[in-house]
Design an enzyme around this catalytic site. Structure first.
Site, mmCIF file in Angstrom:
data_model
loop_
_atom_site.group_PDB
_atom_site.id
_atom_site.type_symbol
_atom_site.label_atom_id
_atom_site.label_comp_id
_atom_site.label_asym_id
_atom_site.label_seq_id
_atom_site.Cartn_x
_atom_site.Cartn_y
_atom_site.Cartn_z
ATOM 1 N N CYS A 305 -0.294 -2.519 -1.965
ATOM 2 C CA CYS A 305 -0.179 -1.003 -1.426
ATOM 3 C C CYS A 305 0.322 -0.243 -2.576
ATOM 4 O O CYS A 305 -0.220 0.832 -2.770
ATOM 5 C CB CYS A 305 0.421 -1.176 -0.289
ATOM 6 S SG CYS A 305 1.963 -1.925 -0.194
ATOM 7 N N ASP A 429 -1.690 6.869 3.181
ATOM 8 C CA ASP A 429 -1.268 5.477 3.413
ATOM 9 C C ASP A 429 -2.325 4.704 2.720
ATOM 10 O O ASP A 429 -3.795 4.475 2.819
ATOM 11 C CB ASP A 429 -1.426 5.230 4.940
ATOM 12 C CG ASP A 429 -1.152 4.194 5.445
ATOM 13 O OD1 ASP A 429 -0.700 2.986 4.605
ATOM 14 O OD2 ASP A 429 -0.427 3.740 6.454
ATOM 15 N N HIS A 431 -2.731 1.685 2.915
ATOM 16 C CA HIS A 431 -2.914 0.127 3.716
ATOM 17 C C HIS A 431 -4.415 0.358 4.502
ATOM 18 O O HIS A 431 -4.800 -0.538 5.007
ATOM 19 C CB HIS A 431 -2.129 -0.081 4.798
ATOM 20 C CG HIS A 431 -0.574 -0.374 4.192
ATOM 21 N ND1 HIS A 431 0.289 0.735 3.942
ATOM 22 C CD2 HIS A 431 0.091 -1.285 3.410
ATOM 23 C CE1 HIS A 431 1.507 0.496 3.211
ATOM 24 N NE2 HIS A 431 1.248 -0.807 3.084
#
Length: 472
Positions: A305, A429, A431
């Protein structure tokens, strides 16, 4: 390198004309003055061609063909020179339409986001009317240098809903003629002997009232050698001298052209800003690519990440023209950390995490970009960092990497109320593991506004705030 045309691009329709013009010049002398005269004569011939009745403009993805000179002739016959330019949209077949022709376009009842641009192709008729004559062949033996290339014409004008085809295409041909003058200047300025550097037009979207501005650069001459010309342009348009507005990487990307690398750009633009009492949004400035898990055939689910957040930041510096270096891969990031002595050689090729401090080191090593680190002892303190974060986006405008525990995110902006202290964070994000589907990414919150409870209230966080180089 000079301004070729300037038009606002946020309202009305943009006519964009592209197409190669054959440039052919026979140089029978190496005398610099004579060579320049021959080059200028060839450009004058091209300008005469675009003003002739053999010049044809074809509307892409449609049956519409326009002869703009000699009284403006248009096909199909339902279209006349007095037809409004906007009506051309009805004849354009988009990818979304299953059937072909004017009727199917009308059934749609609305334009797509790309419909604000009408793309045209520049062509020249090769057959002419008149009395036939027998060909004459002549053979001459002499030493000469033959220049042959295709000039990549690319000019734009903005038209309003009231502009007719006749008026709009007169302006378009004026812009084309002007661009050929600018191409001639750039060619002569950068010509070495009999070597011709191809003049290339680029469009840049500037703040109003300048709008969309076209600049011609010589191909093969890097941005680093064009700083004096950029300074002249910044002065002309009264632009700040700490942002590279006219580097090639900053060229305007038209909405109807997909990015070839497949990454989504600026997914946050489709989001609605949160409503806060006396709140104001402070956002990333410019363009970035969304980098997340599982891209580039790399399975980094569960450990990559921070790498992806770093890649998003690097893409921002690349696409704003602050660096020409491509976005680094995971291994290149790891090797940079080895090179600065932060990691052992065995780190390269591993699946080990990195954090904000490593992101700071890589940005400095690969891009020569410095960063500030904001230390937050627990997530609950982030709610009080509105002023610092707002100031960062006002002054630097770069994405922020935030790491805490085992998670990393990218902060693209904040909505903050100075009076109440309320705050929301615009989060990208890394992820996410799915496809480049903007609707899924925004609807499911992979790019979205988050409240203070998004952060682990008891975990520590480090924020890497990249500092923008002050360069032109």
């Amino acid at each position: 390198m000079v301004v070729a045309d300037s038009q606002s691009s946020d309202t009305g329709t943009v006519l964009r004309l592209r197409g190669p013009l054959d440039f052919k010049c026979l140089l029978d002398s190496t005398d610099a003055l004579l060579v320049h005269r021959l080059i200028s004569s060839t450009f004058e011939t091209l300008r005469s061609q675009v003003k002739s009745e053999s010049c044809v403009l074809m509307v892409c993805d449609s049956p519409v063909i326009i002869w703009p000179n000699g009284g403006v002739h248009v096909t199909p016959e339902e279209i006349s020179p007095d037809t409004k330019c906007e009506d051309i949209h009805q004849w354009i077949q988009t990818d979304e339409q299953e059937s072909v022709g004017k009727r199917s376009a009308k059934k749609k009842g609305r334009k797509s986001a790309a419909a604000s641009v009408i793309n045209l192709r520049l062509m020249m008729e090769t057959t002419t009317t008149g009395p036939a004559s027998a060909p004459i062949l002549c053979r001459t033996v002499q030493k000469s240098h033959f220049l042959s290339t295709a000039l990549p014409v690319d000019c734009v004008v903005r038209v309003t809903c009231n502009d007719t085809i006749k008026d709009a295409f007169e302006r378009l041909l004026e812009a084309l003629t002007h661009q050929l003058h600018e191409m001639e200047k750039v060619t002569l300025q950068h010509m070495k002997g009999t070597t011709l550097l191809l003049p290339e037009p680029f469009h840049f979207l500037l703040p109003e009232p300048a709008g969309l501005v076209t600049v011609v650069y010589p191909a093969g001459v890097p941005d680093s050698q064009l700083e004096a010309q950029r300074q002249e342009l910044h002065q002309r348009f009264e632009l700040p001298h700490d942002w590279p507005c006219f580097k090639r990487a900053n060229a305007y990307h038209f909405p109807n052209e997909p990015y070839k690398d497949g990454y989504l750009r600026n997914p946050h633009l489709v989001l609605t800003h949160p409503t806060l009492d006396n709140g104001k949004a402070y956002l990333v400035r410019g363009i970035y690519s969304y980098h997340h898990y599982m891209q580039d055939h790399v399975d980094d689910n569960g450990w990559g990440c921070a790498y992806r957040s770093l890649q998003t930041i690097c893409s921002w510096f690349q696409q704003q023209g602050f660096t020409e270096r491509p976005v680094p891969t995971h291994k290149e990031i790891q090797q940079a950390l080895v090179d600065v002595g932060d990691k052992q050689v065995s780190f390269v090729g591993s699946r080990q995490w990195i954090g904000s401090i490593e992101v700071q080191a890589v940005l400095n090593q690969l891009l020569e970009v410095t960063s500030k680190i904001m230390f937050v002892s627990q997530g609950s303190e982030l709610a009080s960092k509105g002023r610092e974060l707002a100031n960062h986006f006002l002054t630097e405008g770069t994405p922020i990497m935030i790491g805490g525990g085992v998670l990393a995110h990218t902060i693209l902006g904040v909505s903050w109320s100075e009076t109440s202290g309320q705050i929301r964070y615009l989060i990208l994000d890394p992820h996410y593991t799915g496809a480049e589907d903007l609707r899924v990414i925004t609807d499911k919150g992979w790019c979205g506004w988050k409240g203070p409870d998004f952060w682990d209230q008891t975990a520590y966080y480090n924020l890497c705030l990249p500092q923008r180089p002050k360069t032109i």
